[in-house]
Scaffold this motif. Structure first.
Motif, PDB file in Angstrom:
ATOM      1  N   MET A   1      50.523 -34.318  27.761  1.00 20.90           N
ATOM      2  CA  MET A   1      50.790 -33.024  27.154  1.00 20.90           C
ATOM      3  C   MET A   1      52.214 -32.548  27.413  1.00 20.90           C
ATOM      4  O   MET A   1      52.722 -31.676  26.691  1.00 20.90           O
ATOM      5  N   ALA A   2      52.858 -33.088  28.424  1.00 20.27           N
ATOM      6  CA  ALA A   2      54.203 -32.646  28.791  1.00 20.27           C
ATOM      7  C   ALA A   2      55.291 -33.549  28.240  1.00 20.27           C
ATOM      8  O   ALA A   2      56.443 -33.460  28.684  1.00 20.27           O
TER       9      ALA A   2
ATOM     10  N   SER B   1      65.814 -29.846  36.542  1.00 21.31           N
ATOM     11  CA  SER B   1      64.697 -30.564  35.921  1.00 21.31           C
ATOM     12  C   SER B   1      63.367 -30.017  36.415  1.00 21.31           C
ATOM     13  O   SER B   1      62.416 -29.863  35.626  1.00 21.31           O
ATOM     14  N   ILE B   2      63.269 -29.713  37.697  1.00 23.22           N
ATOM     15  CA  ILE B   2      62.029 -29.144  38.244  1.00 23.22           C
ATOM     16  C   ILE B   2      61.726 -27.800  37.586  1.00 23.22           C
ATOM     17  O   ILE B   2      60.590 -27.526  37.181  1.00 23.22           O
ATOM     18  N   PHE B   3      62.728 -26.955  37.482  1.00 23.48           N
ATOM     19  CA  PHE B   3      62.515 -25.632  36.885  1.00 23.48           C
ATOM     20  C   PHE B   3      62.129 -25.745  35.411  1.00 23.48           C
ATOM     21  O   PHE B   3      61.225 -25.042  34.943  1.00 23.48           O
ATOM     22  N   LEU B   4      62.787 -26.635  34.665  1.00 21.25           N
ATOM     23  CA  LEU B   4      62.479 -26.790  33.242  1.00 21.25           C
ATOM     24  C   LEU B   4      61.059 -27.310  33.043  1.00 21.25           C
ATOM     25  O   LEU B   4      60.313 -26.818  32.185  1.00 21.25           O
ATOM     26  N   LEU B   5      60.667 -28.313  33.821  1.00 23.24           N
ATOM     27  CA  LEU B   5      59.312 -28.852  33.707  1.00 23.24           C
ATOM     28  C   LEU B   5      58.268 -27.827  34.150  1.00 23.24           C
ATOM     29  O   LEU B   5      57.196 -27.727  33.545  1.00 23.24           O
ATOM     30  N   ARG B   6      58.575 -27.082  35.191  1.00 18.33           N
ATOM     31  CA  ARG B   6      57.634 -26.074  35.657  1.00 18.33           C
ATOM     32  C   ARG B   6      57.373 -25.023  34.598  1.00 18.33           C
ATOM     33  O   ARG B   6      56.225 -24.587  34.385  1.00 18.33           O
ATOM     34  N   GLN B   7      58.415 -24.580  33.889  1.00 12.09           N
ATOM     35  CA  GLN B   7      58.237 -23.589  32.836  1.00 12.09           C
ATOM     36  C   GLN B   7      57.347 -24.119  31.713  1.00 12.09           C
ATOM     37  O   GLN B   7      56.557 -23.374  31.131  1.00 12.09           O
ATOM     38  N   PHE B   8      57.461 -25.397  31.403  1.00 12.91           N
ATOM     39  CA  PHE B   8      56.600 -25.970  30.362  1.00 12.91           C
ATOM     40  C   PHE B   8      55.172 -26.134  30.847  1.00 12.91           C
ATOM     41  O   PHE B   8      54.219 -25.849  30.114  1.00 12.91           O
ATOM     42  N   LEU B   9      54.985 -26.573  32.083  1.00 13.47           N
ATOM     43  CA  LEU B   9      53.632 -26.801  32.599  1.00 13.47           C
ATOM     44  C   LEU B   9      52.850 -25.504  32.721  1.00 13.47           C
ATOM     45  O   LEU B   9      51.605 -25.527  32.704  1.00 13.47           O
ATOM     46  N   LEU B  10      53.533 -24.376  32.823  1.00 15.15           N
ATOM     47  CA  LEU B  10      52.836 -23.090  32.851  1.00 15.15           C
ATOM     48  C   LEU B  10      52.114 -22.808  31.537  1.00 15.15           C
ATOM     49  O   LEU B  10      51.156 -22.026  31.506  1.00 15.15           O
ATOM     50  N   THR B  11      52.557 -23.417  30.448  1.00 18.36           N
ATOM     51  CA  THR B  11      51.937 -23.178  29.142  1.00 18.36           C
ATOM     52  C   THR B  11      50.677 -24.018  28.927  1.00 18.36           C
ATOM     53  O   THR B  11      49.950 -23.787  27.961  1.00 18.36           O
ATOM     54  N   ILE B  12      50.404 -24.985  29.802  1.00 21.37           N
ATOM     55  CA  ILE B  12      49.197 -25.811  29.669  1.00 21.37           C
ATOM     56  C   ILE B  12      47.994 -25.019  30.179  1.00 21.37           C
ATOM     57  O   ILE B  12      47.985 -24.575  31.330  1.00 21.37           O
TER      58      ILE B  12
ATOM     59  N   GLU C   1      62.108 -29.454  20.661  1.00 20.44           N
ATOM     60  CA  GLU C   1      60.755 -28.958  20.931  1.00 20.44           C
ATOM     61  C   GLU C   1      60.562 -28.699  22.412  1.00 20.44           C
ATOM     62  O   GLU C   1      59.993 -27.683  22.818  1.00 20.44           O
ATOM     63  N   GLY C   2      61.045 -29.601  23.258  1.00 20.82           N
ATOM     64  CA  GLY C   2      60.903 -29.423  24.695  1.00 20.82           C
ATOM     65  C   GLY C   2      61.669 -28.225  25.211  1.00 20.82           C
ATOM     66  O   GLY C   2      61.176 -27.469  26.037  1.00 20.82           O
ATOM     67  N   VAL C   3      62.898 -28.040  24.738  1.00 17.76           N
ATOM     68  CA  VAL C   3      63.711 -26.900  25.187  1.00 17.76           C
ATOM     69  C   VAL C   3      63.104 -25.596  24.699  1.00 17.76           C
ATOM     70  O   VAL C   3      63.105 -24.571  25.402  1.00 17.76           O
ATOM     71  N   THR C   4      62.561 -25.589  23.480  1.00 15.49           N
ATOM     72  CA  THR C   4      61.981 -24.360  22.921  1.00 15.49           C
ATOM     73  C   THR C   4      60.734 -23.923  23.662  1.00 15.49           C
ATOM     74  O   THR C   4      60.547 -22.743  23.960  1.00 15.49           O
TER      75      THR C   4
ATOM     76  N   LEU D   1      48.467 -37.709  35.798  1.00 13.49           N
ATOM     77  CA  LEU D   1      48.813 -38.872  34.968  1.00 13.49           C
ATOM     78  C   LEU D   1      48.039 -38.896  33.661  1.00 13.49           C
ATOM     79  O   LEU D   1      48.588 -39.272  32.613  1.00 13.49           O
ATOM     80  N   ARG D   2      46.767 -38.491  33.677  1.00 13.38           N
ATOM     81  CA  ARG D   2      45.920 -38.630  32.496  1.00 13.38           C
ATOM     82  C   ARG D   2      45.931 -37.386  31.605  1.00 13.38           C
ATOM     83  O   ARG D   2      45.705 -37.498  30.396  1.00 13.38           O
TER      84      ARG D   2
END
Length: 302
Positions: free
Chosen positions: A215-216, A178-189, A293-296, A209-210
Motif C-alpha cells: 500500500m505504501a 525519508s522517515i518523515f515522508l514515509l510516516r506521513q503517508f503511513l498515517l493515511t493507511i 502521487e507519493g508526494v501528494t 511486508l504483506r
C-alpha cells in the motif's frame, strides 16, 4: 407540398460539411488562440525550463570552433563528441561509482527508513513524540555542521578515506527526511487493515511486508527517487572523502575535472553534461506518475 418534398428540396447549404470550410478553419484557429491565451503562463514556464536543455544539446553537437561563437544552430552535427566524452579515461569508472553510490544508497535508505516510519506512524509507545521531534530536528540540521566529526571518524578512525563507503554506510541507519515522508503517508493507511492482518495471525514484521509495503508503494517510490537524485547529483560528499583517489570519483565530481581539462572545448563539456543528466531525466520521465502521487499523498494527514 408534402413533407417528403420539403425534406428533399432543403437547400444544400443547410447540410453541414464534413470536410470543413472557411468557417470551420476559423473556429479551430480561434479555439487554438484561446487555448494559448489561457495557458500563456504555463507555456512561458515550460520554455523557461526547456530552453537551457535545448542550448546544452545544440552546443554539444557543434564543432570546437563554432562552440566559441554566438551561433545557436549547428552548421555541422558532430555526433562524435559523445563518443569522445565516453572514451575519456576514467569516465566509465565515474559511471560505475555513481551507480554504486546512488543505487546502494537508495536501497539502504528505503530499507532502513520504512520500519522506523511504520513504528512512528502505527505504534503507541512512550517517547514516540520525542522521537518524532528528534527526526524533525535532524531534518533542520545542515550537513556542514557534522562534516568535520564525521570525516574524523570515517577517515581517521575507520581508515576509509579515499572511498565512497563513508557516504554509503550511514544510509543504512535511516534518513530523517525519508522517515518523515514515509510516516506521513503511513498515517493515511486505515488501522482496520492492520487489525485484520493481526487477527489472521500476522506479526508486526509480516504485517509490514504483506500489508503496509504494497500500500505504501507511491511513497516508497517518491522517497527512492528523492534519494537517488540526491546521490546522483552529490558533489560535496565525494569531494570530502574521495577527492584524493581518482578511482573513487563520481560523475558529479569527475565532471568538474573534465571541465577543467576541456575549458575551451565547450562542445565536449556540454556533451559530458548531457550524458550526466540523461539518466536522471529519463528516470523521472518514466517514474513521474508514482513520484507525484507519493508526494501528494504524504501530506493528507498529520
Amino acid at each position: 407540398m408534402t413533407l417528403g418534398t420539403t425534406l428533399t428540396e432543403r437547400p444544400a447549404a443547410a447540410v453541414p460539411s464534413r470536410s470543413g470550410g472557411p468557417a470551420a478553419r476559423t473556429a479551430r484557429r480561434r479555439a487554438f488562440l484561446n487555448w494559448v491565451a489561457v495557458h500563456t503562463v504555463a507555456i512561458a514556464a515550460a520554455l523557461f525550463f526547456l530552453l537551457p536543455f535545448v542550448f546544452v544539446f545544440l552546443t554539444s553537437v557543434m564543432s570546437d570552433g563554432q562552440a566559441l561563437t554566438t551561433d545557436y544552430w549547428p552548421t555541422e552535427w558532430n555526433w562524435g563528441n559523445y563518443s569522445k566524452v565516453w572514451d575519456t579515461p576514467g569516465f566509465l569508472t565515474w559511471w560505475r561509482n555513481t551507480l554504486l553510490y546512488a543505487g546502494l544508497g537508495t536501497l539502504l535508505t528505503v530499507v532502513s527508513s520504512l520500519p522506523v516510519a511504520y513504528a512512528l506512524a502505527k505504534f503507541r509507545f512512550r517517547g514516540r513524540n520525542l522521537a518524532l521531534m528528534g527526526v524533525i530536528a535532524m531534518m533542520m540540521l545542515p550537513p556542514q555542521v557534522t562534516v568535520i566529526p564525521m570525516f574524523l571518524f570515517w577517515a581517521k578512525q575507520m581508515g576509509m578515506d579515499g572511498s565512497l563507503w563513508p557516504l554509503i554506510i550511514p544510509m543504512a541507519f535511516g534518513d530523517a527526511f525519508s522517515i518523515f515522508l514515509l510516516r506521513q503517508f503511513l498515517l493515511t493507511i486505515p488501522k482496520e487493515y492492520l487489525e485484520a492482518a493481526r487477527i489472521d495471525g500476522c506479526g508486526d514484521l509480516r504485517t509490514l511486508l504483506r500489508v503496509v509495503l504494497p500500500m505504501a508503494k507511491p511513497a516508497i517510490a517518491a522517497v527512492a527517487l528523492f534519494q537517488f537524485f540526491y546521490c546522483w547529483n552529490d558533489y560535496f560528499g565525494p569531494q570530502i572523502y574521495a577527492s584524493n583517489n581518482h578511482e573513487a570519483w563520481t560523475l558529479s565530481y569527475g565532471l568538474e575535472s573534465f571541465k577543467a581539462a576541456h575549458h575551451t572545448n565547450w562542445n565536449l563539456t556540454m556533451a559530458a553534461t548531457l550524458l550526466v543528466m540523461a539518466p536522471v531525466i529519463v528516470l523521472f520521465f518514466f517514474a513521474q506518475k508514482a513520484f507525484i502521487e507519493g508526494v501528494t499523498l504524504t501530506g493528507v494527514k498529520g
